[in-house]
Write an enzyme that holds these catalytic residues in place. Structure first.
Site, PDB file in Angstrom:
ATOM      1  N   ASP A 164      -6.860   4.423  -5.016  1.00  0.00           N
ATOM      2  CA  ASP A 164      -7.525   4.318  -3.717  1.00  0.00           C
ATOM      3  C   ASP A 164      -8.179   5.673  -3.500  1.00  0.00           C
ATOM      4  O   ASP A 164      -8.411   6.419  -4.471  1.00  0.00           O
ATOM      5  CB  ASP A 164      -6.508   3.975  -2.614  1.00  0.00           C
TER       6      ASP A 164
ATOM      7  N   LYS B 158       0.856  -1.181   0.000  1.00  0.00           N
ATOM      8  CA  LYS B 158       0.000   0.000   0.000  1.00  0.00           C
ATOM      9  C   LYS B 158       0.895   1.234   0.000  1.00  0.00           C
ATOM     10  O   LYS B 158       2.038   1.188   0.472  1.00  0.00           O
ATOM     11  CB  LYS B 158      -0.900   0.025   1.237  1.00  0.00           C
TER      12      LYS B 158
END
Length: 451
Positions: A154, A114
């Site tokens: 995201d 991430k």
């Protein structure tokens, strides 16, 4: 597992996984997996860097950029990039940690990671966003690649930002490769990718409804939080399957359909157009007066529904809100957002599941229920590797198969490792946690990461 007091989100994600492993019979049957848990809880690599860019007034701006490359036992690091002022290492470690096991549940060869930056795209011009993305990718490009690390979007990172970053990567590295997913359809993207998380969530919940003997989405009332990509497409698919969607929300409050009414697909499309202009849902309630916007609340205490789908952000369902959903008669809760429920909420749902057996509320964690997005990202990577594009129907069928397999994997693993009484629904949170963890742990063992 060692962590710092300043990492509450990561601590929460770790404890949520570890507690379900401890409460199952996994460690009794395989005590060696305790060692694997210690190893997998520490990222393989954390990259931090500065991002220097110039705004439209010619002023120098500085942000912090990150990439947490958490685990590559199953494949290249895979996980989104988040641009939001709240981004920090705790949040990215929590998201990366969850991503490891979510990716494992897809059945695809994907590791977990991430990244992102504490950059706020709200109020920025297209030119400023382009300049930031180019500066961000100038550094990140040194650490990623189609066979190494494949980021996606995201919060704050959509098709526009992916385009700017892909262009910057291509210029920096002098190569075209499937290094980012969520790309445009004419330059390597996959059909169904924008819809995948929301559609996949609904496909997953449909299996929950069927297994519990409650039919399908048809005729069910559904509360959804959020109004971004995941919420929009979850609402559209639920409506398509015959459900009534009665709520959406944004960071300032919630929008409700009046009693006996529901949102239409056209309403959701109009809300999507407003969100692209960074407008609040209050603008929609002003133009469509039959809908009521209540500031400062989330949907869960203001609805009576069959299904609740948190699709906004982490920790958006508290213990008290979980109790309110149970009292209202809700039967299914599944996370479209990552770690959408607090630990108190999860404990409440799980206690109700054990006590009320087949009539209980049934909870599904995000690592299983919202895995559709990364699944289609994996399918995009496969298409890029082959230099081909699959049809919308083919991608959608593959997505349905992946979500069905994720549901059955969690269900079967729960039955194997979690003790239940007669008539009790299996724990999907425990089953999904164990299934994802065991797959990664076995791969790490075979690769010599622990012994």
């Amino acid at each position: 597992m060692s962590s710092l007091p300043s990492e509450p989100e990561f601590e929460q994600a770790y404890k949520e996984l570890a507690s379900t492993l401890e409460e199952s019979t996994l460690f009794e049957q395989h005590p060696e997996y305790r060692t694997a848990l210690k190893v997998v809880s520490i990222p393989e690599r954390i990259i931090q860097f500065r991002v220097v860019w110039e705004d439209d007034n010619g002023q120098l701006q500085i942000n912090r950029g990150y990439r947490v490359q958490f685990n590559s036992a199953l494949g290249p690091y895979k996980g989104g990039l988040r641009f939001h002022p709240t981004v920090n290492l705790s949040i990215l470690k929590f998201l990366g940690f969850e991503q490891i096991f979510k990716n494992a549940l897809t059945g695809l060869n994907l590791g977990g990671g991430k990244g992102g930056a504490d950059f706020d795209p709200k109020g920025k011009s297209d030119n400023e966003i382009r300049k930031f993305c180019v500066a961000f990718m100038r550094e990140l490009s040194k650490h990623i690649g189609a066979e190494t690390d494949v980021p996606a979007g995201d919060i704050g990172v959509g098709g526009r930002e992916i385009g700017y970053m892909f262009g910057a990567y291509r210029a920096e590295r002098n190569k075209w490769e499937g290094v980012l997913t969520g790309k445009g359809g004419s330059w390597g993207g996959s059909l169904i990718r924008p819809e995948a998380t929301g559609f996949g969530l609904v496909y997953y919940v449909n299996h929950m409804i069927g297994h519990a003997g409650q039919g399908s989405f048809k005729g069910k009332k559904v509360a959804i939080s959020g109004s971004g990509n995941v919420a929009q497409f979850a609402a559209i698919k639920a409506i398509e399957l015959g459900a009534s969607v009665v709520s959406l929300s944004d960071s300032k409050g919630s929008l409700f359909a009046p009693e006996g009414s529901s949102f239409s697909s056209e309403d959701v499309e109009n809300i999507s157009a407003l969100k692209l202009k960074h407008q609040s849902l209050t603008a929609f309630s002003s133009s469509e007066s039959k809908y009521k916007y209540i500031a400062g609340v989330r949907p869960w205490t203001h609805v009576k529904v069959d299904i609740a789908l948190p699709c906004a952000t982490q920790n958006e369902v508290s213990k008290e809100e979980a109790e309110a959903l149970i009292s209202s008669g809700a039967r299914f809760v599944a996370e479209g957002s990552n770690m959408g429920c607090t630990q108190g909420a999860i404990d409440t749902f799980e206690a109700h599941r054990k006590e009320h057996k087949g009539q209980a509320i049934w909870y599904a964690p995000g690592k299983a229920a919202n895995a559709g997005g990364v699944a289609v990202s994996g399918l995009e990577m496969a298409q890029n590797s082959q230099r081909i594009s699959w049809s919308r129907q083919e991608v959608d069928e593959r997505l349905k198969g992946i979500m069905e397999a994720a549901f059955k994997n969690g269900l079967d693993t729960s039955i194997k490792y979690v003790k239940t009484s007669e008539g009790e629904l299996p724990s999907l949170v425990a089953g999904s946690n164990i299934a994802g963890f065991v797959k990664v742990a076995m791969a790490m063992h075979d690769l010599g990461d622990w012994w």
